[in-house]
Design a protein around this motif. Structure first.
Motif, mmCIF file in Angstrom:
data_model
loop_
_atom_site.group_PDB
_atom_site.id
_atom_site.type_symbol
_atom_site.label_atom_id
_atom_site.label_comp_id
_atom_site.label_asym_id
_atom_site.label_seq_id
_atom_site.Cartn_x
_atom_site.Cartn_y
_atom_site.Cartn_z
ATOM 1 N N GLU A 48 1.595 -9.746 5.540
ATOM 2 C CA GLU A 48 1.548 -7.896 5.769
ATOM 3 C C GLU A 48 2.494 -7.673 6.795
ATOM 4 O OE1 GLU A 48 -2.712 -6.221 5.506
ATOM 5 O OE2 GLU A 48 -2.543 -7.594 6.991
ATOM 6 N N ARG A 49 2.518 -8.903 7.673
ATOM 7 C CA ARG A 49 3.617 -8.632 8.857
ATOM 8 C C ARG A 49 5.318 -8.741 8.336
ATOM 9 N NH1 ARG A 49 4.287 -8.763 14.513
ATOM 10 N NH2 ARG A 49 6.283 -8.754 14.369
ATOM 11 N N TYR A 61 -5.948 -5.979 12.618
ATOM 12 C CA TYR A 61 -6.974 -4.881 11.983
ATOM 13 C C TYR A 61 -8.461 -5.313 11.186
ATOM 14 C CZ TYR A 61 -4.400 -3.992 7.629
ATOM 15 O OH TYR A 61 -3.971 -4.349 6.738
ATOM 16 N N ARG A 62 -8.027 -5.790 10.486
ATOM 17 C CA ARG A 62 -9.090 -6.593 9.189
ATOM 18 C C ARG A 62 -10.203 -7.078 9.984
ATOM 19 N NH1 ARG A 62 -7.085 -6.722 3.916
ATOM 20 N NH2 ARG A 62 -4.827 -6.740 4.317
ATOM 21 N N ASP A 113 -0.328 3.616 1.519
ATOM 22 C CA ASP A 113 0.153 4.257 3.236
ATOM 23 C C ASP A 113 0.634 3.661 4.237
ATOM 24 O OD1 ASP A 113 -3.555 3.740 4.034
ATOM 25 O OD2 ASP A 113 -2.014 2.096 2.813
ATOM 26 N N ASN A 154 0.955 -0.996 -0.224
ATOM 27 C CA ASN A 154 0.402 0.148 0.438
ATOM 28 C C ASN A 154 0.769 1.315 0.170
ATOM 29 O OD1 ASN A 154 -2.503 -1.302 0.234
ATOM 30 N ND2 ASN A 154 -2.181 -1.603 2.705
ATOM 31 N N LYS A 179 -6.577 1.109 10.929
ATOM 32 C CA LYS A 179 -5.181 0.907 10.166
ATOM 33 C C LYS A 179 -4.807 2.284 11.176
ATOM 34 C CE LYS A 179 -4.523 -0.017 6.800
ATOM 35 N NZ LYS A 179 -4.146 0.166 4.518
ATOM 36 N N THR A 180 -5.574 3.251 10.878
ATOM 37 C CA THR A 180 -5.178 5.010 11.754
ATOM 38 C C THR A 180 -5.251 4.893 12.924
ATOM 39 O OG1 THR A 180 -5.801 5.731 8.795
ATOM 40 C CG2 THR A 180 -4.915 7.318 10.315
ATOM 41 N N ARG A 218 -2.915 3.409 14.703
ATOM 42 C CA ARG A 218 -1.529 4.135 14.813
ATOM 43 C C ARG A 218 -2.250 5.440 16.203
ATOM 44 N NH1 ARG A 218 0.741 8.279 11.124
ATOM 45 N NH2 ARG A 218 2.778 8.169 11.461
ATOM 46 N N THR A 242 1.618 3.812 7.682
ATOM 47 C CA THR A 242 0.135 3.636 9.022
ATOM 48 C C THR A 242 -0.023 2.608 9.605
ATOM 49 O OG1 THR A 242 -1.458 2.781 7.199
ATOM 50 C CG2 THR A 242 -0.594 5.491 7.242
ATOM 51 N N LEU A 243 1.354 1.766 8.970
ATOM 52 C CA LEU A 243 0.861 0.625 9.392
ATOM 53 C C LEU A 243 1.950 -0.047 10.991
ATOM 54 C CD1 LEU A 243 0.922 -2.114 6.562
ATOM 55 C CD2 LEU A 243 -0.912 -1.960 7.853
#
Ligand code: ZN
Lengths: 234, 198
Positions: A21-22, B166-167, A4, A2, B181-182, B185, A7-8
């Motif tokens: 994803e990790r 997060y999903r 963005d 992504n 997600k945001t 954080r 932001t993870l």
């Protein structure tokens, strides 16, 4: 990846990413010092949440742990060398994974290199990450070459696999942008400090194909040999 | 964190063990010192078991996972890198990850669905105050959690204490992925600033 991806950090620090994803984010952190720093801080913060849950452990736990410890060998203090990354050309490798491998390759660990060179590779890795992560990223593969392009960004990246032989001494690989109006040199293909073909980022405007030819050292004004790579630009 | 480690060790451990910091203990453990590991156990076992139990909600499984985590710390103490965080952060990061791995593994999937089923009625914030012995830490975290917006707090609590991705959090809260997600954080960042984590 992504766009963005930065932001993870929070989700990563709380183990809230799935396994793929990790790994993806860990590769990103390797090229993004800001994310790495923020992640360490957020891990420390998450640890406070853990501390708040502290409770008296079951009475038998201590003896079990100490018994197992007394028959458990400790790891060598020296971490093993990272396994060599597979080439992107393996068909099952997804676009995103390919980009990550690429970033890892560009960043190949273990070879000392001048800071300047590393900075350049880091900047390149960031550009590549942006292109591959663009919402409209498209991929074309032909032979041992791959082009990922984003019309939104107006940029593309050419990746040459390890199968493309390094030029013999006195020769260089030269990349060409092919459009309706002719063939324009994109310059010589660089090598990463780990000895691979460096990705080459170029503007997509009007370009229909990318070619790579072997040219005399320093390059030619126009291609003089049959291309070793010829990849359409999506 | 270091002072709190001392506080916790004094809460859990026999009097007088907390003369060395966890970082100093790990240095000795890295040289194979089992007695030093025994002291480190006093500092770390409560937080490790606590966080694992919070995520797994099953005492037998939690004891098993806590044991795995503690033995892993023994095994890998040789490669502990102080620049990446304190010993407590290291231990809790490993513990939380192992708990989350366990909860996401196939054998606990049925249990997981059960937990998800109960979740709608759940009120995670209240549960944070359960089963807590590290009083200082608990109070501070509790106060700082109040500084978060509702969505930030819920997302953080579901992700950390329930071990959801997060999903899954987005699904449970009915919020878009990007938002969650945001929130994870910026929620953690707000918590970081409130707790004074450097
Ligand atoms: Zn980043």
């Amino acid at each position: 990846m992504n766009p963005d991806v930065h932001t993870l950090t929070g989700a990563y620090a709380m183990n809230a990413l799935d396994a793929d994803e990790r790994r993806e984010f860990e590769r990103h952190m390797a090229v993004c010092p800001d994310c790495e720093r923020e992640t360490r801080e957020l891990e420390r913060t998450a640890a406070h949440l853990g501390m708040a849950a502290a409770t008296v452990p079951p009475p038998g736990l201590r003896a079990k742990v100490l018994a197992e410890v007394s028959r458990t060998r400790q790891q060598s203090p020296i971490a093993p060398a990272l396994p060599r990354q597979r080439r992107w050309a393996v068909p099952v490798v997804s676009l995103v994974a390919a980009a990550s491998v690429l970033v890892a390759v560009v960043f190949g660990i273990g070879v000392l290199t001048a800071n300047q060179e590393l900075d350049r590779e880091r900047a390149l890795a960031e550009q590549v990450t942006a292109i591959v992560g663009a919402a409209d990223a498209r991929t074309e593969v032909a032979g041992n070459g791959k082009v990922v392009s984003s019309r939104l960004l107006g940029k593309a990246v050419l990746l040459a696999s390890d199968q493309v032989p390094a030029p013999r001494s006195g020769k260089d690989l030269q990349a060409w942008a092919i459009s309706d109006s002719g063939v324009v040199s994109l310059g010589l293909m660089a090598r990463t400090h780990s000895g691979r073909h460096a990705p080459m980022v170029f503007p997509t405007t009007g370009v229909s194909k990318i070619g790579v030819t072997v040219e005399p050292s320093g390059g030619s004004a126009q291609p003089t040999t049959t291309p070793v790579l010829l990849v359409p630009v999506a | 964190m270091r002072d709190r480690a001392r506080a916790v060790s004094q809460l859990h451990g026999p009097a007088g063990v907390a003369t060395l910091t966890p970082e100093e203990l790990v240095q000795q453990v890295a040289r194979g010192d089992e007695a030093a590991f025994g002291q480190l156990y006093e500092v770390l076992a409560g937080p490790i078991y606590g966080v694992v139990l919070r995520v797994l909600r099953d005492q037998a499984q939690s004891e098993e996972v806590a044991q795995e985590v503690l033995v892993e710390l023994w095994r890998t103490a040789t490669r502990y890198a102080p620049d990446k965080g304190s010993v407590l952060t290291w231990a809790l990061t490993v513990a939380h990850r192992r708990a989350v791995d366990r909860v996401r593994s196939a054998q606990s999937s049925a249990d997981r669905e059960d937990r998800a089923g109960r979740l709608d009625a759940g009120r995670p914030f209240d549960e944070v105050s359960e089963q807590v012995t590290a009083r200082l830490e608990r109070e501070q975290v509790r106060i700082c959690l109040k500084a978060l917006t509702d969505l930030q707090r819920e997302a953080v609590l579901l992700a950390y204490y329930r071990g959801y991705t997060y999903r899954e959090v987005a699904e449970l809260l009915g919020s878009p992925l990007g938002t969650v997600k945001t929130r994870l954080r910026d929620g953690l960042i707000r918590l970081r600033d409130c707790l004074g984590v450097a």
